[in-house]
Design a protein around this motif. Structure first.
Motif, short mmCIF file in Angstrom:
data_model
loop_
_atom_site.label_atom_id
_atom_site.label_comp_id
_atom_site.label_asym_id
_atom_site.label_seq_id
_atom_site.Cartn_x
_atom_site.Cartn_y
_atom_site.Cartn_z
N ALA A 252 0.75 -1.20 0.06
CA ALA A 252 0.10 -0.05 0.05
C ALA A 252 0.82 1.14 -0.10
O ALA A 252 0.42 2.39 0.31
CB ALA A 252 -0.90 0.10 1.08
N PHE A 253 2.16 1.24 -0.12
CA PHE A 253 2.96 2.28 -0.12
C PHE A 253 2.52 3.42 -1.14
O PHE A 253 2.15 4.70 -0.76
CB PHE A 253 4.46 2.13 -0.65
CG PHE A 253 5.31 1.40 0.38
CD1 PHE A 253 4.83 1.50 1.71
CD2 PHE A 253 6.45 0.59 -0.08
CE1 PHE A 253 5.76 0.62 2.80
CE2 PHE A 253 6.97 -0.36 1.13
CZ PHE A 253 6.83 -0.02 2.23
N THR A 254 2.02 2.98 -2.37
CA THR A 254 1.67 4.04 -3.53
C THR A 254 0.55 4.63 -3.08
O THR A 254 0.38 5.81 -3.18
CB THR A 254 1.97 3.44 -4.71
OG1 THR A 254 3.42 2.70 -4.86
CG2 THR A 254 1.96 4.47 -5.67
N THR A 255 -0.34 3.76 -2.85
CA THR A 255 -1.78 4.10 -2.44
C THR A 255 -1.75 5.10 -1.59
O THR A 255 -2.41 6.24 -1.59
CB THR A 255 -2.66 2.94 -1.92
OG1 THR A 255 -2.49 1.77 -3.19
CG2 THR A 255 -4.08 3.22 -1.96
N THR A 256 -1.20 4.95 -0.35
CA THR A 256 -1.17 5.65 0.71
C THR A 256 -0.60 7.08 0.46
O THR A 256 -1.01 8.29 0.82
CB THR A 256 -0.37 5.13 2.00
OG1 THR A 256 -0.78 4.09 2.24
CG2 THR A 256 -0.16 6.29 3.39
N ALA A 257 0.64 7.05 -0.39
CA ALA A 257 1.31 8.52 -0.68
C ALA A 257 0.40 9.09 -1.52
O ALA A 257 0.23 10.49 -1.43
CB ALA A 257 2.65 7.96 -1.56
N LEU A 258 -0.13 8.71 -2.75
CA LEU A 258 -1.02 9.24 -3.65
C LEU A 258 -2.33 9.73 -2.98
O LEU A 258 -2.70 10.94 -3.28
CB LEU A 258 -1.49 8.34 -4.82
CG LEU A 258 -0.26 8.27 -5.63
CD1 LEU A 258 -0.52 6.86 -6.85
CD2 LEU A 258 -0.02 9.35 -6.52
N ARG A 259 -2.96 9.12 -2.32
CA ARG A 259 -4.22 9.40 -1.38
C ARG A 259 -4.08 10.49 -0.79
O ARG A 259 -4.73 11.53 -0.66
CB ARG A 259 -4.42 8.25 -0.61
CG ARG A 259 -5.89 8.52 0.30
CD ARG A 259 -6.09 7.15 1.06
NE ARG A 259 -7.53 7.59 1.86
CZ ARG A 259 -7.46 7.92 3.17
NH1 ARG A 259 -6.39 8.14 3.79
NH2 ARG A 259 -8.62 8.03 3.76
N THR A 260 -2.70 10.62 -0.11
CA THR A 260 -2.66 12.02 0.90
C THR A 260 -2.01 13.12 0.11
O THR A 260 -2.59 14.13 0.39
CB THR A 260 -1.13 11.55 2.04
OG1 THR A 260 -1.48 10.46 2.57
CG2 THR A 260 -0.73 12.84 2.53
N THR A 261 -1.37 12.91 -0.94
CA THR A 261 -1.11 14.11 -1.85
C THR A 261 -2.37 14.52 -2.61
O THR A 261 -2.36 15.76 -2.66
CB THR A 261 0.12 13.65 -3.00
OG1 THR A 261 1.31 13.08 -1.99
CG2 THR A 261 0.34 14.73 -3.67
N LEU A 262 -3.07 13.63 -3.12
CA LEU A 262 -4.23 14.33 -4.12
C LEU A 262 -5.32 14.72 -3.22
O LEU A 262 -5.98 15.60 -4.06
CB LEU A 262 -4.72 13.05 -4.84
CG LEU A 262 -3.59 12.54 -6.23
CD1 LEU A 262 -4.21 11.13 -6.79
CD2 LEU A 262 -3.56 13.75 -7.02
N TYR A 263 -5.63 14.68 -2.19
CA TYR A 263 -6.85 15.05 -1.42
C TYR A 263 -6.88 16.56 -1.64
O TYR A 263 -7.83 17.12 -2.00
CB TYR A 263 -6.88 14.36 0.10
CG TYR A 263 -8.29 15.00 0.83
CD1 TYR A 263 -9.44 14.34 0.51
CD2 TYR A 263 -8.26 16.23 1.47
CE1 TYR A 263 -10.34 14.51 1.30
CE2 TYR A 263 -9.14 16.59 1.90
CZ TYR A 263 -10.28 16.00 1.97
OH TYR A 263 -11.51 16.19 2.59
N PRO A 264 -5.91 17.23 -1.06
CA PRO A 264 -6.05 18.64 -1.33
C PRO A 264 -5.95 19.13 -2.55
O PRO A 264 -6.80 20.41 -2.79
CB PRO A 264 -4.91 19.28 -0.41
CG PRO A 264 -3.90 18.24 -0.16
CD PRO A 264 -4.72 16.88 -0.31
N LYS A 265 -5.33 18.44 -3.45
CA LYS A 265 -5.60 18.86 -4.98
C LYS A 265 -6.85 18.81 -5.53
O LYS A 265 -7.15 19.48 -6.20
CB LYS A 265 -4.32 18.08 -5.71
CG LYS A 265 -2.80 18.24 -5.00
CD LYS A 265 -2.39 19.69 -5.15
CE LYS A 265 -0.77 19.64 -4.71
NZ LYS A 265 -0.63 21.00 -4.78
N ILE A 266 -7.17 17.44 -5.29
CA ILE A 266 -8.55 17.42 -5.80
C ILE A 266 -9.63 18.22 -5.10
O ILE A 266 -10.45 18.68 -5.97
CB ILE A 266 -9.01 15.92 -5.56
CG1 ILE A 266 -8.22 15.05 -6.53
CG2 ILE A 266 -10.52 15.80 -5.96
CD1 ILE A 266 -8.36 13.39 -6.21
N SER A 267 -9.57 18.52 -4.03
CA SER A 267 -10.35 19.52 -3.41
C SER A 267 -10.36 20.83 -4.21
O SER A 267 -11.35 21.61 -4.40
CB SER A 267 -10.27 19.67 -1.75
OG SER A 267 -11.02 20.46 -1.20
#
Length: 481
Positions: A252-267
């Motif tokens: 889940a390394f990549t999933t966790t990293a992308l989820r954390t990074t993308l949330y404020p961007k997608i918002s």
């Protein structure tokens, strides 16, 4: 470095996740060899109770605060309102904990109740500063704080276990790391207290209500299995199950990293009305999450029993069957986590709750039915079904808002590369007995090399993106690739 913000922050997040997980793996190997199966179980139960009562103390306002702050309007007012609400909810969570204390035998030993209350108090400090910098878009700072938290925790836990403090030492190290991580993020927090109004509270509350309910679902199927394994079985079984689950987090390394990074961007993209950007980012995130999750799962199916045996001890090898199921959980987790994250980021927390709430109910029902019958394998099956239900419902609601698609070409190439890797590993295992840890590690390295080379040769798009990233970091790219 001339790197776009999403890629740069994703790289920082990934490096942080890999670093803290690797350190955690090594430390846990030491703990299990020194303490054995039974002593690690109480610590796993402490973490489960902390997760549940910290959820009550957060009330969903952490996610709501990140959402409102990331919209870059009245940031200080929303931050202050969040701080006040978090303190009030802390009082509620501690009161609830003290009220049920007589009914929780697991909190009676090792001074666990004191440590749990202290962890909840410090969790408010760390949560407020962490969510504050996260909402400001400082994803790297937030992840660095998490990395420091984990490193301090692990260092102190190793020292405590070495001096014979057992489960109490593990819990004390956890609390100390939490505090240090909060101090770090506080240094970079630029938000300041400001007068807020009832409107700010309402805007946080309307969003946090659904975030809280959705988070409740996640917490339930993250910790219900641990608590129920502890209820129906022994501390040793809790240890075996938790070690198997922790081992799968490498996928889940990549999933966790992308989820954390993308949330404020997608918002932000949602606020700017850019649904195409959101859809493209989500599709690419699926690909890069599967890039790691699929080969880790496949490699774990072939080598998992031996890895558990040599890394954690002979007693933990009995978790191999549960490990195989939980590895598949991490593949499904790619879609569940990224889709529910996107629903929350585009202001659809209600739909996120529908998905996680339904899945949580399914999880508890299956845990109650399967754990008494087939033990930790039943808990693993319940988790897998939960993830599938959650992912399916989340996709149903998300597809009404944006185009949810999988990049078929790259996904097919990932599956082909993982399949060829599996064939090589099975052949290796048939020829060379996996009789010691060095032979097993050689198999892991061989599998990684085969998977990487096949994928880079098969998929030009992935190869070019990885090459650009490596070159931007100043590392030479081999010409023959």
């Amino acid at each position: 470095m001339g790197m776009d913000p999403v890629r740069r922050q994703s790289l920082i997040s990934l490096a942080s996740t890999v670093g803290l997980t690797a350190a955690g793996f090594v430390a846990t190997m030491y703990f299990t060899h020194v303490l054995g199966k039974a002593a690690y179980g109480p610590y796993a139960l402490f973490l489960a109770y902390y997760g549940i009562f910290n959820l009550i103390g957060d009330g969903g306002f952490g996610g709501a605060a990140v959402k409102r702050i990331s919209e870059e309007s009245e940031q200080n007012e929303y931050f202050t309102a969040f701080l006040v609400l978090r303190v009030l909810l802390l009082a509620l969570s501690v009161t609830a904990l003290l009220a049920i204390r007589p009914f929780i035998d697991d909190l009676q030993g090792e001074g666990t109740l004191f440590w749990l209350v202290l962890a909840l108090v410090i969790g408010v400090f760390t949560g407020v500063t962490g969510n504050g910098v996260y909402g400001e878009g400082k994803v790297g700072v937030n992840q660095s704080g998490g990395l420091l938290n984990s490193l301090v925790k692990i260092l102190l836990q190793v020292v405590a276990v070495f001096f014979g403090y057992g489960a109490a030492g593990l819990i004390g190290g956890f609390v100390a790391g939490l505090f240090v991580g909060g101090l770090f993020t506080l240094r970079f927090l630029t938000l300041r207290p400001a007068r807020f109004t009832g409107r700010h509270l309402r805007n946080l509350s309307t969003f946090s209500f659904w975030i809280f309910l959705a988070s409740s679902g996640v917490i339930i199927f993250s910790h219900a299995d641990t608590i129920l394994v502890g209820y129906f079985m022994t501390d040793a079984d809790v240890s075996v199950y938790q070690i198997a689950f922790q081992f799968t987090t490498a996928a889940a390394f990549t999933t966790t990293a992308l989820r954390t990074t993308l949330y404020p961007k997608i918002s932000r993209w949602h606020a700017d009305r850019n649904p195409t950007w959101i859809a493209n980012a989500l599709s690419r995130a699926f690909t890069y999450s599967l890039l790691l999750a699929v080969p880790v799962a496949v490699g774990g199916w072939v080598l998992g029993e031996r890895l558990l045996y040599f890394f954690y001890g002979a007693g933990f090898a009995e978790g191999a069957a549960a490990l195989g199921i939980l590895l598949l959980v991490q593949v499904v987790n790619v879609f569940m986590y990224l889709q529910t994250m996107t629903l929350n980021a585009i202001d659809r927390p209600r739909e996120s709750f529908y998905a996680t709430g339904t899945a949580a109910a399914v999880n508890v029902a299956l845990d109650l039915a399967l754990i008494p019958l087939i033990g930790i394998e039943g808990a693993a099956i319940a988790t897998l079904v939960t993830m599938l239900v959650n992912a399916a419902i989340a996709r149903h609601y998300l597809s009404k808002q944006i185009s949810v698609r999988l990049e078929r070409g790259p996904t097919l190439h990932i599956l082909i590369a993982a399949g060829l890797m599996a064939l090589v590993l099975l052949s290796y295992r048939a020829v060379i007995p996996l009789s010691n840890v060095f032979v097993v590690l050689a198999a892991v390295a061989l599998g990684a090399i085969v998977y990487g080379l096949v994928l880079l040769k098969a998929d030009r798009g992935i190869r070019d993106e990885l090459r650009d990233l490596v070159v931007q970091l100043g590392v030479p790219w081999p010409r023959w690739l």
